[in-house]
Enzyme design. Structure first.
Site, PDB file in Angstrom:
ATOM      1  CE1 TYR A  45      -3.707   2.293   0.249  1.00  0.00           C
ATOM      2  CE2 TYR A  45      -2.474   3.332   2.208  1.00  0.00           C
ATOM      3  CZ  TYR A  45      -3.710   3.400   1.191  1.00  0.00           C
ATOM      4  OH  TYR A  45      -4.370   4.316   1.340  1.00  0.00           O
ATOM      5  N   PRO A  98       1.100  14.794   4.106  1.00  0.00           N
ATOM      6  CG  PRO A  98      -0.934  15.490   2.944  1.00  0.00           C
ATOM      7  CD  PRO A  98       0.543  15.688   3.308  1.00  0.00           C
ATOM      8  N   GLY A 100      -2.220   9.132   5.234  1.00  0.00           N
ATOM      9  CA  GLY A 100      -3.459   8.469   5.944  1.00  0.00           C
ATOM     10  C   GLY A 100      -2.982   6.960   6.481  1.00  0.00           C
ATOM     11  CB  SER A 127      -3.842  12.113   6.341  1.00  0.00           C
ATOM     12  OG  SER A 127      -4.860  11.225   5.556  1.00  0.00           O
ATOM     13  CD  GLN A 149      -5.276  15.281   2.788  1.00  0.00           C
ATOM     14  OE1 GLN A 149      -5.180  14.225   3.690  1.00  0.00           O
ATOM     15  NE2 GLN A 149      -6.214  15.088   2.114  1.00  0.00           N
ATOM     16  CE1 TYR A 151      -6.962  12.724  -0.580  1.00  0.00           C
ATOM     17  CE2 TYR A 151      -7.337  11.510   1.501  1.00  0.00           C
ATOM     18  CZ  TYR A 151      -6.446  11.774   0.245  1.00  0.00           C
ATOM     19  OH  TYR A 151      -5.124  11.265  -0.036  1.00  0.00           O
ATOM     20  CB  THR A 177      -5.612  16.281  -1.156  1.00  0.00           C
ATOM     21  OG1 THR A 177      -4.603  16.539  -0.231  1.00  0.00           O
ATOM     22  CG2 THR A 177      -4.889  15.376  -2.356  1.00  0.00           C
ATOM     23  NE  ARG A 186      -3.683   4.416  -5.188  1.00  0.00           N
ATOM     24  CZ  ARG A 186      -3.836   5.219  -3.829  1.00  0.00           C
ATOM     25  NH1 ARG A 186      -3.975   4.800  -2.980  1.00  0.00           N
ATOM     26  NH2 ARG A 186      -3.862   6.657  -3.972  1.00  0.00           N
ATOM     27  CE  LYS A 259       0.001  15.939  -0.735  1.00  0.00           C
ATOM     28  NZ  LYS A 259      -0.549  14.977  -1.081  1.00  0.00           N
ATOM     29  CB  SER A 281       1.761  16.886  -4.514  1.00  0.00           C
ATOM     30  OG  SER A 281       1.508  15.504  -4.283  1.00  0.00           O
ATOM     31  CG  HIS A 283      -1.820  11.480  -3.984  1.00  0.00           C
ATOM     32  ND1 HIS A 283      -3.003  12.431  -3.557  1.00  0.00           N
ATOM     33  CD2 HIS A 283      -1.934  10.359  -2.979  1.00  0.00           C
ATOM     34  CE1 HIS A 283      -3.253  11.909  -2.460  1.00  0.00           C
ATOM     35  NE2 HIS A 283      -2.751  10.776  -2.099  1.00  0.00           N
ATOM     36  CB  SER A 315       5.732  13.370  -5.920  1.00  0.00           C
ATOM     37  OG  SER A 315       4.391  13.657  -5.173  1.00  0.00           O
ATOM     38  NE  ARG A 338       5.584   5.412  -2.134  1.00  0.00           N
ATOM     39  CZ  ARG A 338       4.862   6.204  -3.261  1.00  0.00           C
ATOM     40  NH1 ARG A 338       5.628   7.315  -3.474  1.00  0.00           N
ATOM     41  NH2 ARG A 338       3.835   5.555  -4.009  1.00  0.00           N
TER      42      ARG A 338
HETATM   43  C1  FNR Z   1      -0.119   9.318   0.857  1.00  0.00           C
HETATM   44  N1  FNR Z   1      -0.339  10.587   0.145  1.00  0.00           N
HETATM   45  C2  FNR Z   1      -1.442  11.400   0.941  1.00  0.00           C
HETATM   46  N2  FNR Z   1      -1.884  12.481   0.363  1.00  0.00           N
HETATM   47  C3  FNR Z   1      -2.832  13.119   0.945  1.00  0.00           C
HETATM   48  O1  FNR Z   1      -3.166  14.543   0.668  1.00  0.00           O
HETATM   49  N3  FNR Z   1      -3.481  12.472   1.893  1.00  0.00           N
HETATM   50  C4  FNR Z   1      -3.194  11.235   2.117  1.00  0.00           C
HETATM   51  O2  FNR Z   1      -4.168  10.772   3.101  1.00  0.00           O
HETATM   52  C5  FNR Z   1      -2.516  10.554   1.709  1.00  0.00           C
HETATM   53  N4  FNR Z   1      -2.340   9.286   2.047  1.00  0.00           N
HETATM   54  C6  FNR Z   1      -0.947   8.738   1.586  1.00  0.00           C
HETATM   55  C7  FNR Z   1      -0.730   7.231   2.192  1.00  0.00           C
HETATM   56  C8  FNR Z   1       0.485   6.775   1.641  1.00  0.00           C
HETATM   57  C9  FNR Z   1       0.623   5.273   1.863  1.00  0.00           C
HETATM   58  C10 FNR Z   1       1.477   7.357   0.661  1.00  0.00           C
HETATM   59  C11 FNR Z   1       2.706   6.927   0.181  1.00  0.00           C
HETATM   60  C12 FNR Z   1       1.132   8.703   0.385  1.00  0.00           C
HETATM   61  C13 FNR Z   1       0.528  11.533  -0.787  1.00  0.00           C
HETATM   62  C14 FNR Z   1       1.533  12.250   0.226  1.00  0.00           C
HETATM   63  O3  FNR Z   1       1.133  13.243   0.927  1.00  0.00           O
HETATM   64  C15 FNR Z   1       2.514  12.793  -0.741  1.00  0.00           C
HETATM   65  O4  FNR Z   1       2.090  13.412  -1.723  1.00  0.00           O
HETATM   66  C16 FNR Z   1       3.314  11.532  -1.389  1.00  0.00           C
HETATM   67  O5  FNR Z   1       3.969  10.606  -0.332  1.00  0.00           O
HETATM   68  C17 FNR Z   1       4.596  12.068  -1.964  1.00  0.00           C
HETATM   69  O6  FNR Z   1       5.332  11.123  -2.837  1.00  0.00           O
HETATM   70  P1  FNR Z   1       6.798  10.214  -2.332  1.00  0.00           P
HETATM   71  O7  FNR Z   1       7.701  11.277  -1.802  1.00  0.00           O
HETATM   72  O8  FNR Z   1       6.228   9.755  -0.997  1.00  0.00           O
HETATM   73  O9  FNR Z   1       6.938   9.289  -3.331  1.00  0.00           O
END
Ligand code: FNR
Length: 387
Positions: A45, A98, A100, A127, A149, A151, A177, A186, A259, A281, A283, A315, A338
């Site tokens: 995930y 953020p 989640g 989140s 953040q 949704y 977002t 996915r 975002k 971003s 995501h 990202s 991440r």
């Molecule tokens: C996210 N991201 C995300 N973004 C957001 O606005 N609300 C959320 O709840 C989540 N949840 C979420 C869960 C997981 C497991 C991941 C990996 C990502 C996106 C996050 O905020 C961010 O944009 C990305 O993680 C950036 O990319 P990298 O640097 O992790 O590759």
């Protein structure tokens, strides 16, 4: 807070024989350690992305198109990584993205990164789909900087309720977002038939919301399935448009950031609709496969925004060089995603703290070794594009 990257670096060297006991250092190590500790579905995930994973890959690869060109013989004894954002001084140009449903990674869920953020003085963006309710997270953070953040739900009353709760709980900005009004394709999660929300995780803010609960026939603890279904349905806000953003803008006095922007025309639209900040971003490549990398989008967005509001980026940020390059190309600050999610799975709050501390230390050393003593001196002249 005072931060000494050289001292931190030396402490690690001096641990000598204790090296085997140390936590991972590089992003790849954190990732593989998380993979070895987590079950396949929660690891997938976090690790997974949309479709073939092209966007995710290109986010990371985009940083390789730029090289830092250092200057020498500069006095770099004193370093300043601080920036100011919405009137607050931040020690580093870094925030927690953020993320989640943290209970799939660690039993403390969002409390662990929130506590680590407080100790480091780094803003935490909670989140909307956190497993822990926003008020509980706020309590654990004292008066440290936190943003919420959103949704955007379809229901305006629910939107208003989330915003009011966030403001009352001391969140000082709202991140809307807009790239996830429905879920990307996915493959890893589909193969694992895994969507953690279906088991009721990531519902901390919904299940404690009076407006949300009033929309249900039975309370969430009596009919979880119906409650989850409604929450997911509210989040699948496919009719969200700029008009809905106006509504959000009108409901809160807090700064509103958008975002999920990668097109300069959308950045202009966002400004016209009164946003206070833009987060470039995609995501982490989890939504649209084959999309443009965020770093590649940044210069045109910077040009469109012309410094009217702060521009943040996420990202693909994995190390200090990435942070420096993003700032050189026009970001005011970056969000880390991440890297801290993997660290949370490996070592809870300690892991998150360590990964963020190392990122900051590396960035500070990178800054100094490239000949700058303040992050605010970094501009496009620090990097060259390689063909
Ligand atoms: C996210 N991201 C995300 N973004 C957001 O606005 N609300 C959320 O709840 C989540 N949840 C979420 C869960 C997981 C497991 C991941 C990996 C990502 C996106 C996050 O905020 C961010 O944009 C990305 O993680 C950036 O990319 P990298 O640097 O992790 O590759």
């Amino acid at each position: 807070m005072t931060f000494d990257s050289e001292k931190l670096q030396m402490k690690i060297y001096e641990s000598g024989d204790g090296a085997a006991k140390l936590l991972p250092v590089s992003f790849d190590e954190w990732e593989s350690k998380a993979k070895s500790l987590l079950a396949a579905a929660p690891f997938g995930y976090v690790h997974g992305a949309a479709g073939a994973g092209d966007t995710n890959r290109s986010n990371v690869e985009a940083f390789q198109k730029y090289r830092i060109r250092p200057r020498v013989c500069c006095d770099i004894t004193k370093r300043d990584m601080s920036i100011s954002l919405f009137g607050a001084k931040l020690p580093f140009p870094v925030l927690f993205a953020p993320i989640g449903v943290n209970t799939i990674l660690h039993p403390e869920g969002e409390l662990a990164p929130a506590r680590a953020a407080s100790k480091l003085g780094i803003p935490y963006i909670l989140s909307n789909v956190s497993s822990i309710p926003m008020e509980t997270v706020a309590e654990a953070m004292g008066n440290h900087v936190r943003w919420f953040q959103l949704y955007p739900p379809k229901n305006h009353e629910l939107t208003r309720s989330f915003l009011e709760r966030a403001e009352a709980a001391g969140y000082s900005a709202i991140v809307v977002t807009v790239d996830s009004t429905l879920l990307g394709w996915r493959e890893t999660d589909l193969r694992n038939a895994y969507l953690p929300f279906l088991s009721g995780q990531g519902m901390g803010n919904y299940f404690t919301d009076p407006v949300f609960c009033s929309m249900l026939k039975e309370p969430p603890d009596q009919d979880k399935e119906a409650a989850v279904k409604l929450a997911l349905d509210e989040g699948n806000n496919t009719c969200f448009t700029w008009k809905e953003l106006d509504f959000i803008r009108q409901q809160t006095r807090l700064p509103v950031l958008i975002k999920g922007i990668t097109h300069p025309d959308d950045a202009v639209m966002a400004l016209e609709h009164g946003v206070d900040g833009i987060i470039v971003s995609n995501h982490g490549g989890r939504q649209l496969d084959g999309a443009v990398a965020t770093l590649d989008s940044l210069p045109a967005i910077g040009e469109a925004v012309q410094g009217k509001v702060p521009v943040l980026l996420d990202s693909g940020i994995r190390r200090g060089a990435d942070i420096l390059k993003a700032i050189a190309l026009g970001a005011d600050a970056v969000l880390i995603g991440r890297p801290y999610a993997y660290a949370l799975a490996v070592a809870g709050e300690t892991g998150v703290r360590e990964v963020m501390e190392h990122l900051v230390a590396e960035t500070e050393l990178q800054l100094a070794i490239s000949g700058k003593s303040s992050i605010r001196e970094v501009d496009a002249s620090l990097v060259v594009q390689v063909k």
